[in-house]
Design a protein around this motif. Structure first.
Motif, PDB file in Angstrom:
ATOM      1  N   ALA A 108       2.842 -15.065  -5.226  1.00 33.40           N
ATOM      2  CA  ALA A 108       2.001 -14.702  -4.077  1.00 33.40           C
ATOM      3  C   ALA A 108       1.614 -13.228  -4.223  1.00 33.40           C
ATOM      4  CB  ALA A 108       2.755 -14.922  -2.776  1.00 33.40           C
ATOM      5  N   PRO A 109       0.394 -12.880  -3.817  1.00 33.90           N
ATOM      6  CA  PRO A 109      -0.007 -11.465  -3.904  1.00 33.90           C
ATOM      7  C   PRO A 109       0.590 -10.663  -2.755  1.00 33.90           C
ATOM      8  CG  PRO A 109      -1.860 -12.773  -3.179  1.00 33.90           C
ATOM      9  CD  PRO A 109      -0.715 -13.725  -3.367  1.00 33.90           C
ATOM     10  N   ARG A 110       1.855 -10.355  -2.895  1.00 34.80           N
ATOM     11  CA  ARG A 110       2.607  -9.729  -1.815  1.00 34.80           C
ATOM     12  C   ARG A 110       3.645  -8.817  -2.460  1.00 34.80           C
ATOM     13  NH1 ARG A 110       6.249 -11.092   2.880  1.00 34.80           N
ATOM     14  NH2 ARG A 110       4.659 -10.953   4.446  1.00 34.80           N
ATOM     15  N   LEU A 111       3.809  -7.624  -1.891  1.00 31.83           N
ATOM     16  CA  LEU A 111       4.745  -6.667  -2.482  1.00 31.83           C
ATOM     17  C   LEU A 111       5.353  -5.790  -1.397  1.00 31.83           C
ATOM     18  CD1 LEU A 111       5.598  -5.284  -5.346  1.00 31.83           C
ATOM     19  CD2 LEU A 111       4.040  -3.511  -4.575  1.00 31.83           C
ATOM     20  N   SER A 112       6.659  -5.577  -1.528  1.00 34.14           N
ATOM     21  CA  SER A 112       7.324  -4.616  -0.645  1.00 34.14           C
ATOM     22  C   SER A 112       7.984  -3.553  -1.498  1.00 34.14           C
ATOM     23  CB  SER A 112       8.407  -5.305   0.200  1.00 34.14           C
ATOM     24  OG  SER A 112       7.821  -6.288   1.005  1.00 34.14           O
ATOM     25  N   THR A 113       7.937  -2.323  -1.049  1.00 32.29           N
ATOM     26  CA  THR A 113       8.633  -1.248  -1.740  1.00 32.29           C
ATOM     27  C   THR A 113       8.889  -0.109  -0.763  1.00 32.29           C
ATOM     28  OG1 THR A 113       8.654   0.134  -3.725  1.00 32.29           O
ATOM     29  CG2 THR A 113       6.535  -0.120  -2.637  1.00 32.29           C
ATOM     30  N   ARG A 114       9.466   0.969  -1.265  1.00 33.65           N
ATOM     31  CA  ARG A 114       9.734   2.145  -0.423  1.00 33.65           C
ATOM     32  C   ARG A 114       9.049   3.340  -1.058  1.00 33.65           C
ATOM     33  NH1 ARG A 114      16.023   0.978   0.056  1.00 33.65           N
ATOM     34  NH2 ARG A 114      15.866   1.924  -1.987  1.00 33.65           N
ATOM     35  N   ILE A 115       8.318   4.095  -0.255  1.00 30.89           N
ATOM     36  CA  ILE A 115       7.554   5.214  -0.814  1.00 30.89           C
ATOM     37  C   ILE A 115       7.927   6.535  -0.140  1.00 30.89           C
ATOM     38  CG2 ILE A 115       5.627   3.734  -1.476  1.00 30.89           C
ATOM     39  CD1 ILE A 115       4.061   4.916   0.901  1.00 30.89           C
ATOM     40  N   ARG A 116       7.522   7.623  -0.801  1.00 31.20           N
ATOM     41  CA  ARG A 116       7.721   8.964  -0.255  1.00 31.20           C
ATOM     42  C   ARG A 116       6.414   9.447   0.355  1.00 31.20           C
ATOM     43  NH1 ARG A 116      10.438  10.679  -5.704  1.00 31.20           N
ATOM     44  NH2 ARG A 116      12.625  10.459  -5.178  1.00 31.20           N
ATOM     45  N   LEU A 117       6.517  10.067   1.519  1.00 34.32           N
ATOM     46  CA  LEU A 117       5.332  10.641   2.149  1.00 34.32           C
ATOM     47  C   LEU A 117       5.615  12.100   2.483  1.00 34.32           C
ATOM     48  CD1 LEU A 117       4.346   7.657   4.433  1.00 34.32           C
ATOM     49  CD2 LEU A 117       3.179   8.405   2.373  1.00 34.32           C
ATOM     50  N   ALA A 118       4.766  12.992   1.970  1.00 34.79           N
ATOM     51  CA  ALA A 118       5.005  14.424   2.107  1.00 34.79           C
ATOM     52  C   ALA A 118       4.509  14.979   3.429  1.00 34.79           C
ATOM     53  CB  ALA A 118       4.352  15.170   0.951  1.00 34.79           C
ATOM     54  N   ASP A 119       3.656  14.236   4.124  1.00 33.88           N
ATOM     55  CA  ASP A 119       3.038  14.783   5.324  1.00 33.88           C
ATOM     56  C   ASP A 119       2.409  13.642   6.129  1.00 33.88           C
ATOM     57  OD1 ASP A 119       2.166  16.621   7.109  1.00 33.88           O
ATOM     58  OD2 ASP A 119       0.910  17.750   5.725  1.00 33.88           O
ATOM     59  N   SER A 120       2.005  13.951   7.340  1.00 30.54           N
ATOM     60  CA  SER A 120       1.225  12.988   8.106  1.00 30.54           C
ATOM     61  C   SER A 120      -0.101  12.794   7.382  1.00 30.54           C
ATOM     62  CB  SER A 120       0.964  13.515   9.521  1.00 30.54           C
ATOM     63  OG  SER A 120       2.199  13.702  10.174  1.00 30.54           O
ATOM     64  N   GLN A 121      -0.486  11.554   7.163  1.00 34.09           N
ATOM     65  CA  GLN A 121      -1.635  11.301   6.299  1.00 34.09           C
ATOM     66  C   GLN A 121      -2.119   9.859   6.416  1.00 34.09           C
ATOM     67  OE1 GLN A 121      -0.373  10.746   2.116  1.00 34.09           O
ATOM     68  NE2 GLN A 121       1.559  11.599   2.828  1.00 34.09           N
ATOM     69  N   THR A 122      -3.126   9.536   5.601  1.00 28.38           N
ATOM     70  CA  THR A 122      -3.658   8.183   5.544  1.00 28.38           C
ATOM     71  C   THR A 122      -3.283   7.554   4.212  1.00 28.38           C
ATOM     72  OG1 THR A 122      -5.505   8.903   6.902  1.00 28.38           O
ATOM     73  CG2 THR A 122      -5.749   6.799   5.803  1.00 28.38           C
ATOM     74  N   VAL A 123      -2.703   6.363   4.281  1.00 28.24           N
ATOM     75  CA  VAL A 123      -2.342   5.623   3.072  1.00 28.24           C
ATOM     76  C   VAL A 123      -3.351   4.489   2.897  1.00 28.24           C
ATOM     77  CG1 VAL A 123      -0.532   4.291   1.916  1.00 28.24           C
ATOM     78  CG2 VAL A 123       0.087   6.222   3.375  1.00 28.24           C
ATOM     79  N   THR A 124      -3.814   4.305   1.666  1.00 30.72           N
ATOM     80  CA  THR A 124      -4.822   3.289   1.375  1.00 30.72           C
ATOM     81  C   THR A 124      -4.266   2.288   0.369  1.00 30.72           C
ATOM     82  OG1 THR A 124      -6.502   5.011   1.626  1.00 30.72           O
ATOM     83  CG2 THR A 124      -7.211   2.944   0.626  1.00 30.72           C
ATOM     84  N   ALA A 125      -4.439   1.008   0.662  1.00 32.97           N
ATOM     85  CA  ALA A 125      -4.113  -0.052  -0.294  1.00 32.97           C
ATOM     86  C   ALA A 125      -5.423  -0.702  -0.713  1.00 32.97           C
ATOM     87  CB  ALA A 125      -3.184  -1.083   0.334  1.00 32.97           C
ATOM     88  N   LEU A 126      -5.638  -0.790  -2.010  1.00 35.64           N
ATOM     89  CA  LEU A 126      -6.886  -1.323  -2.552  1.00 35.64           C
ATOM     90  C   LEU A 126      -6.556  -2.491  -3.469  1.00 35.64           C
ATOM     91  CD1 LEU A 126     -10.042  -0.767  -3.080  1.00 35.64           C
ATOM     92  CD2 LEU A 126      -9.260   0.472  -5.082  1.00 35.64           C
ATOM     93  N   ALA A 127      -7.189  -3.647  -3.226  1.00 35.90           N
ATOM     94  CA  ALA A 127      -6.927  -4.820  -4.051  1.00 35.90           C
ATOM     95  C   ALA A 127      -8.193  -5.221  -4.793  1.00 35.90           C
ATOM     96  CB  ALA A 127      -6.446  -5.985  -3.184  1.00 35.90           C
ATOM     97  N   GLU A 128      -8.001  -5.591  -6.050  1.00 36.85           N
ATOM     98  CA  GLU A 128      -9.112  -6.080  -6.851  1.00 36.85           C
ATOM     99  C   GLU A 128      -8.919  -7.574  -7.053  1.00 36.85           C
ATOM    100  OE1 GLU A 128      -9.362  -4.352 -10.738  1.00 36.85           O
ATOM    101  OE2 GLU A 128     -11.078  -5.586 -11.305  1.00 36.85           O
ATOM    102  N   LEU A 129      -9.875  -8.368  -6.583  1.00 39.62           N
ATOM    103  CA  LEU A 129      -9.768  -9.813  -6.715  1.00 39.62           C
ATOM    104  C   LEU A 129     -10.410 -10.284  -8.021  1.00 39.62           C
ATOM    105  CD1 LEU A 129      -8.744  -9.633  -3.824  1.00 39.62           C
ATOM    106  CD2 LEU A 129     -10.138 -11.595  -3.256  1.00 39.62           C
ATOM    107  N   ALA A 130     -10.022 -11.490  -8.429  1.00 35.62           N
ATOM    108  CA  ALA A 130     -10.511 -12.014  -9.699  1.00 35.62           C
ATOM    109  C   ALA A 130     -12.024 -12.219  -9.688  1.00 35.62           C
ATOM    110  CB  ALA A 130      -9.796 -13.322 -10.034  1.00 35.62           C
ATOM    111  N   ASP A 131     -12.622 -12.388  -8.476  1.00 39.41           N
ATOM    112  CA  ASP A 131     -14.078 -12.565  -8.415  1.00 39.41           C
ATOM    113  C   ASP A 131     -14.823 -11.232  -8.476  1.00 39.41           C
ATOM    114  OD1 ASP A 131     -13.564 -11.527  -5.943  1.00 39.41           O
ATOM    115  OD2 ASP A 131     -14.210 -13.274  -4.802  1.00 39.41           O
ATOM    116  N   GLY A 132     -14.064 -10.144  -8.663  1.00 37.96           N
ATOM    117  CA  GLY A 132     -14.712  -8.849  -8.844  1.00 37.96           C
ATOM    118  C   GLY A 132     -14.908  -8.047  -7.578  1.00 37.96           C
ATOM    119  N   THR A 133     -14.484  -8.593  -6.417  1.00 42.16           N
ATOM    120  CA  THR A 133     -14.642  -7.851  -5.161  1.00 42.16           C
ATOM    121  C   THR A 133     -13.426  -6.955  -4.921  1.00 42.16           C
ATOM    122  OG1 THR A 133     -13.712  -9.725  -3.974  1.00 42.16           O
ATOM    123  CG2 THR A 133     -16.114  -9.563  -4.051  1.00 42.16           C
TER     124      THR A 133
END
Lengths: 150, 106
Positions: A108-133
């Motif tokens: 399944a296209p699903r992932l959990s992890t733990r990340i470091r954040l240095a400041d208040s900010q915006t996090v972006t997740a970008l996915a590339e699908l097989a149809d090119g979108t």
């Protein structure tokens, strides 16, 4: 007259430049910025427009400790139809967080992890699908104790 | 050698997705910190992880210093026949370590 008027604007220009350098350059060196993230996204997508949706980025809106922030990304698409996943944080010293390619044995296209954040900010997740979108989700969050300081 | 925990079901059904949890004992030194003398602590992270199941790739990930110490990854895999779930990762010193667990399809 001309000899005495030309040095003045140059000196003023130099003064303005040094004043600007003093205020903006140290922050540029320490943190990434939204423009860098936009450039990174463009490097991944090329000319293809990025759409909002399909990707769900699950992050707490208020982070007490930036050293380990639980992050879950779910892409609303069948397994095998997601080519890659990128995560960017525009307030970290380095804007890239994670780059992942899903293989044929992915369940399944699903992932959990733990990340470091240095400041208040915006996090972006970008996915590339097989149809090119390309699809993205963004979370703007507040960090009370930043990572990377001590 | 670092300690690796792979939490995956021992037995799965063919074609049914299952979750795998991976925990690697590693400081993931970001390269952004300074020691008590003000000297920069060099970066020392796991920068690449590949997971395969029965020789087929589940995922390939590039990690950056923004991944927390003791990296934890939870992901989903699917099996068609019994095989080994193998985790292979490389750190900044170029050391590659491989760990695997057997998954049986019933």
């Amino acid at each position: 007259m001309t000899a005495s008027t030309t040095p003045l604007p140059l000196a003023r220009r130099r003064f303005v430049l040094t004043a600007l350098a003093g205020t903006t350059l140290p922050t540029l060196g320490a943190r990434a910025n939204p423009r860098q993230v936009a450039d990174l996204i463009r490097a991944v997508t090329g000319a293809t427009p990025v759409q909002t949706g399909k990707v769900t980025l699950d992050l707490p809106v208020l982070v007490e400790n930036g050293n380990a922030v639980a992050m879950t990304i779910t892409i609303d698409a069948p397994a095998g139809s997601v080519r890659a996943l990128h995560v960017f944080a525009d307030g970290n010293p380095l804007p890239e967080v994670l780059r992942l390619r899903f293989g044929p044995a992915s369940g399944a296209p699903r992932l959990s992890t733990r990340i470091r954040l240095a400041d208040s900010q915006t996090v972006t997740a970008l996915a590339e699908l097989a149809d090119g979108t390309f699809w993205q989700d963004r979370v703007e969050l507040l960090v009370t104790l930043a990572a990377c300081l001590e | 050698m670092v300690r690796v925990l792979i939490n995956a079901p021992k037995q799965v059904r063919a074609g049914q997705a299952f979750e795998v949890k991976l925990l690697i004992n590693h400081p993931m030194e970001s390269g952004q910190r300074r020691d008590t003398f003000g000297q920069a602590i060099p970066r020392e992270i796991i920068h690449s992880i590949t997971c395969t199941l029965g020789g087929q790739e589940v995922f390939q990930a590039d990690l950056f210093p923004a991944i927390s110490a003791n990296p934890f990854l939870a992901f989903w895999a699917v099996a068609t026949q019994s095989g080994d779930l193998t985790i292979r990762f490389t750190d900044d010193q170029g050391t590659t370590q491989t760990d695997s667990v057997a998954i049986a399809v019933v």
